[in-house]
Design a protein around this motif. Structure first.
Motif, PDB file in Angstrom:
ATOM      1  N   MET A 175       0.696  -1.146  -0.099  1.00  0.00           N
ATOM      2  CA  MET A 175      -0.258   0.240  -0.186  1.00  0.00           C
ATOM      3  C   MET A 175       1.097   1.377   0.257  1.00  0.00           C
ATOM      4  SD  MET A 175      -3.863   0.246   1.000  1.00  0.00           S
ATOM      5  CE  MET A 175      -4.586  -1.456   0.381  1.00  0.00           C
ATOM      6  N   GLY A 176       1.412   0.915   0.842  1.00  0.00           N
ATOM      7  CA  GLY A 176       2.610   2.344   1.151  1.00  0.00           C
ATOM      8  C   GLY A 176       3.762   2.766  -0.100  1.00  0.00           C
ATOM      9  N   GLY A 177       3.393   1.686  -1.241  1.00  0.00           N
ATOM     10  CA  GLY A 177       4.156   2.315  -2.863  1.00  0.00           C
ATOM     11  C   GLY A 177       2.912   2.707  -4.106  1.00  0.00           C
ATOM     12  N   PHE A 178       1.819   2.770  -3.749  1.00  0.00           N
ATOM     13  CA  PHE A 178       0.493   3.486  -4.572  1.00  0.00           C
ATOM     14  C   PHE A 178       0.701   4.809  -3.609  1.00  0.00           C
ATOM     15  CE2 PHE A 178      -3.450   5.418  -3.983  1.00  0.00           C
ATOM     16  CZ  PHE A 178      -3.392   5.211  -6.011  1.00  0.00           C
ATOM     17  N   GLY A 179       1.389   5.646  -2.414  1.00  0.00           N
ATOM     18  CA  GLY A 179       1.114   6.980  -2.086  1.00  0.00           C
ATOM     19  C   GLY A 179       2.002   7.551  -2.668  1.00  0.00           C
ATOM     20  N   THR A 180       3.209   6.376  -2.406  1.00  0.00           N
ATOM     21  CA  THR A 180       5.234   7.070  -3.139  1.00  0.00           C
ATOM     22  C   THR A 180       4.611   6.958  -4.755  1.00  0.00           C
ATOM     23  OG1 THR A 180       6.086   5.537  -0.929  1.00  0.00           O
ATOM     24  CG2 THR A 180       7.094   7.407  -3.298  1.00  0.00           C
ATOM     25  N   ARG A 181       4.143   6.906  -5.687  1.00  0.00           N
ATOM     26  CA  ARG A 181       3.734   6.718  -6.524  1.00  0.00           C
ATOM     27  C   ARG A 181       2.729   8.286  -6.827  1.00  0.00           C
ATOM     28  NH1 ARG A 181       5.579   7.370 -11.270  1.00  0.00           N
ATOM     29  NH2 ARG A 181       4.421   7.041 -12.888  1.00  0.00           N
ATOM     30  N   HIS A 182       1.616   8.164  -6.308  1.00  0.00           N
ATOM     31  CA  HIS A 182       1.106   8.670  -6.050  1.00  0.00           C
ATOM     32  C   HIS A 182       1.611  10.311  -6.469  1.00  0.00           C
ATOM     33  CE1 HIS A 182      -2.746  11.239  -5.915  1.00  0.00           C
ATOM     34  NE2 HIS A 182      -2.058  11.871  -5.157  1.00  0.00           N
ATOM     35  N   ARG A 183       2.940  10.469  -5.227  1.00  0.00           N
ATOM     36  CA  ARG A 183       3.508  11.848  -4.636  1.00  0.00           C
ATOM     37  C   ARG A 183       4.503  12.117  -6.484  1.00  0.00           C
ATOM     38  NH1 ARG A 183       5.368  15.604  -1.983  1.00  0.00           N
ATOM     39  NH2 ARG A 183       7.919  15.286  -1.170  1.00  0.00           N
ATOM     40  N   GLN A 184       4.856  10.756  -6.350  1.00  0.00           N
ATOM     41  CA  GLN A 184       5.805  11.832  -7.809  1.00  0.00           C
ATOM     42  C   GLN A 184       5.026  11.790  -8.484  1.00  0.00           C
ATOM     43  OE1 GLN A 184       7.795   7.407  -8.058  1.00  0.00           O
ATOM     44  NE2 GLN A 184       9.569   8.010  -6.954  1.00  0.00           N
ATOM     45  N   VAL A 185       4.339  11.397  -9.021  1.00  0.00           N
ATOM     46  CA  VAL A 185       3.385  12.035  -9.692  1.00  0.00           C
ATOM     47  C   VAL A 185       2.701  13.231  -9.750  1.00  0.00           C
ATOM     48  CG1 VAL A 185       1.121  11.416 -11.532  1.00  0.00           C
ATOM     49  CG2 VAL A 185       2.182   9.838 -11.250  1.00  0.00           C
ATOM     50  N   ALA A 186       2.357  14.102  -8.473  1.00  0.00           N
ATOM     51  CA  ALA A 186       1.962  15.103  -7.792  1.00  0.00           C
ATOM     52  C   ALA A 186       3.176  15.812  -8.328  1.00  0.00           C
ATOM     53  CB  ALA A 186       1.521  14.824  -6.928  1.00  0.00           C
ATOM     54  N   ASP A 187       4.109  15.722  -7.835  1.00  0.00           N
ATOM     55  CA  ASP A 187       5.782  16.207  -8.154  1.00  0.00           C
ATOM     56  C   ASP A 187       5.540  16.861  -9.324  1.00  0.00           C
ATOM     57  OD1 ASP A 187       5.518  16.406  -5.636  1.00  0.00           O
ATOM     58  OD2 ASP A 187       7.315  15.129  -4.901  1.00  0.00           O
ATOM     59  N   GLU A 188       5.929  15.393 -10.002  1.00  0.00           N
ATOM     60  CA  GLU A 188       5.986  15.947 -11.513  1.00  0.00           C
ATOM     61  C   GLU A 188       5.185  17.525 -12.197  1.00  0.00           C
ATOM     62  OE1 GLU A 188       6.499  11.953 -13.465  1.00  0.00           O
ATOM     63  OE2 GLU A 188       7.736  11.579 -12.373  1.00  0.00           O
ATOM     64  N   ALA A 189       3.921  16.844 -12.111  1.00  0.00           N
ATOM     65  CA  ALA A 189       2.509  17.586 -12.403  1.00  0.00           C
ATOM     66  C   ALA A 189       3.004  18.872 -11.483  1.00  0.00           C
ATOM     67  CB  ALA A 189       1.244  17.113 -12.005  1.00  0.00           C
ATOM     68  N   LEU A 190       3.398  19.051 -10.831  1.00  0.00           N
ATOM     69  CA  LEU A 190       4.037  20.167 -10.104  1.00  0.00           C
ATOM     70  C   LEU A 190       5.417  21.469 -11.572  1.00  0.00           C
ATOM     71  CD1 LEU A 190       3.372  22.433  -7.829  1.00  0.00           C
ATOM     72  CD2 LEU A 190       5.340  21.617  -7.095  1.00  0.00           C
ATOM     73  N   ILE A 191       5.969  19.935 -11.068  1.00  0.00           N
ATOM     74  CA  ILE A 191       6.947  20.822 -11.559  1.00  0.00           C
ATOM     75  C   ILE A 191       6.880  21.095 -13.402  1.00  0.00           C
ATOM     76  CG2 ILE A 191       9.550  20.110 -13.210  1.00  0.00           C
ATOM     77  CD1 ILE A 191       9.296  20.773  -9.949  1.00  0.00           C
ATOM     78  N   ARG A 192       6.550  20.290 -13.526  1.00  0.00           N
ATOM     79  CA  ARG A 192       5.412  20.624 -15.108  1.00  0.00           C
ATOM     80  C   ARG A 192       4.970  22.019 -15.551  1.00  0.00           C
ATOM     81  NH1 ARG A 192       4.478  15.547 -16.282  1.00  0.00           N
ATOM     82  NH2 ARG A 192       6.059  14.802 -17.442  1.00  0.00           N
ATOM     83  N   SER A 193       3.950  22.062 -14.421  1.00  0.00           N
ATOM     84  CA  SER A 193       3.114  23.169 -14.633  1.00  0.00           C
ATOM     85  C   SER A 193       4.216  24.313 -14.626  1.00  0.00           C
ATOM     86  CB  SER A 193       1.826  22.311 -13.199  1.00  0.00           C
ATOM     87  OG  SER A 193       2.228  22.965 -12.175  1.00  0.00           O
ATOM     88  N   LEU A 194       5.030  24.459 -13.458  1.00  0.00           N
ATOM     89  CA  LEU A 194       6.093  25.008 -12.795  1.00  0.00           C
ATOM     90  C   LEU A 194       6.195  25.793 -14.256  1.00  0.00           C
ATOM     91  CD1 LEU A 194       7.287  25.191  -9.489  1.00  0.00           C
ATOM     92  CD2 LEU A 194       5.666  26.626  -9.659  1.00  0.00           C
ATOM     93  N   PHE A 195       6.942  24.882 -14.990  1.00  0.00           N
ATOM     94  CA  PHE A 195       8.156  25.011 -16.005  1.00  0.00           C
ATOM     95  C   PHE A 195       7.129  25.598 -17.484  1.00  0.00           C
ATOM     96  CE2 PHE A 195       9.928  24.294 -19.734  1.00  0.00           C
ATOM     97  CZ  PHE A 195      11.142  25.130 -19.604  1.00  0.00           C
ATOM     98  N   GLU A 196       5.471  25.434 -16.531  1.00  0.00           N
ATOM     99  CA  GLU A 196       4.792  26.253 -18.433  1.00  0.00           C
ATOM    100  C   GLU A 196       4.365  27.255 -18.089  1.00  0.00           C
ATOM    101  OE1 GLU A 196       1.660  23.000 -18.651  1.00  0.00           O
ATOM    102  OE2 GLU A 196       3.035  21.415 -19.623  1.00  0.00           O
ATOM    103  N   GLU A 197       3.990  28.042 -17.014  1.00  0.00           N
ATOM    104  CA  GLU A 197       3.751  28.821 -16.157  1.00  0.00           C
ATOM    105  C   GLU A 197       5.325  30.481 -16.279  1.00  0.00           C
ATOM    106  OE1 GLU A 197       0.883  30.918 -13.216  1.00  0.00           O
ATOM    107  OE2 GLU A 197       0.924  28.969 -13.518  1.00  0.00           O
ATOM    108  N   HIS A 198       6.315  29.290 -15.932  1.00  0.00           N
ATOM    109  CA  HIS A 198       7.059  30.255 -15.764  1.00  0.00           C
ATOM    110  C   HIS A 198       8.868  30.330 -15.831  1.00  0.00           C
ATOM    111  CE1 HIS A 198       4.832  31.850 -12.094  1.00  0.00           C
ATOM    112  NE2 HIS A 198       4.352  30.661 -11.600  1.00  0.00           N
ATOM    113  N   GLY A 199       8.180  29.246 -16.665  1.00  0.00           N
ATOM    114  CA  GLY A 199      10.091  28.480 -17.606  1.00  0.00           C
ATOM    115  C   GLY A 199      10.434  30.341 -18.260  1.00  0.00           C
ATOM    116  N   ARG A 200       9.627  30.053 -19.519  1.00  0.00           N
ATOM    117  CA  ARG A 200       9.851  31.526 -19.714  1.00  0.00           C
ATOM    118  C   ARG A 200      10.566  32.687 -19.263  1.00  0.00           C
ATOM    119  NH1 ARG A 200       5.885  32.601 -25.083  1.00  0.00           N
ATOM    120  NH2 ARG A 200       7.948  34.191 -26.087  1.00  0.00           N
TER     121      ARG A 200
END
Length: 181
Positions: free
Chosen positions: A1-26
């Motif tokens: 069960m702990g693996g799902f939570g870690t994977r969920h966090r990684q996806v959320a972190d990647e989404a956060l970084i991707r959105s930061l780059f899309e919004e502020h990267g330029r």
């Protein structure tokens, strides 16, 4: 069960970084390029800033100022740190086998210093002591005056007459003393 939570966090972190780059990267890239003058270096700085954002997501959502302001501050700090680190190291110089040392023969320095010491010995003690304090020990006029227990004006006049006497000695000895006195 702990693996799902870690994977969920990684996806959320990647989404956060991707959105930061899309919004502020330029904006981040433009700012970093302006500060560094190099596109490749600026890209590295933006990547480092995004890694720092990923490591400290709470800094982005704490409500203090704008996210873009925080990211641009991180960019500036990274560049400042890089410049300081570069300036703290001595410059690297490529070694070239064709480069010959531009220093005169060591023997010339030894002979010149022996000639200067001999000439100093020929000066009156009051003149010699002033020159030793100022030129050998590197003291200022005021420091030499305090050390010798005489007024600064006396130090100045004695050094003037001592140097004049040395110049006269060297000129009567002839050539070969270029760069001395």
């Amino acid at each position: 069960m702990g693996g799902f939570g870690t994977r969920h966090r990684q996806v959320a972190d990647e989404a956060l970084i991707r959105s930061l780059f899309e919004e502020h990267g330029r904006a981040m890239l433009a700012y970093a390029t302006r500060l560094t003058g190099e596109r490749a270096t600026a890209e590295d700085v933006v990547q480092e800033a995004l890694i720092r954002a990923w490591k400290h997501p709470d800094a982005l959502v704490n409500g203090k100022g704008s996210v873009r302001g925080w990211l641009l501050t991180v960019v500036r700090n990274i560049i400042t740190d890089n410049v300081r680190a570069r300036n703290a190291r001595p410059k690297e110089v490529a070694e070239s086998p064709a480069a010959v040392p531009i220093e005169r023969d060591h023997a010339d320095k030894v002979v010149n210093s022996m000639v200067v010491l001999d000439a100093l010995d020929q000066l009156p003690a009051v003149h010699r002591s002033v020159l030793v304090e100022i030129y050998v020990r590197g003291q200022s006029v005021n420091e030499a005056a305090e050390t010798l227990g005489i007024p600064p004006g006396t130090v100045k006049s004695r050094s003037y007459y001592a140097l004049r006497a040395l110049r006269d000695m060297f000129s009567t000895r002839g050539a070969g003393m270029e760069g001395v006195a």
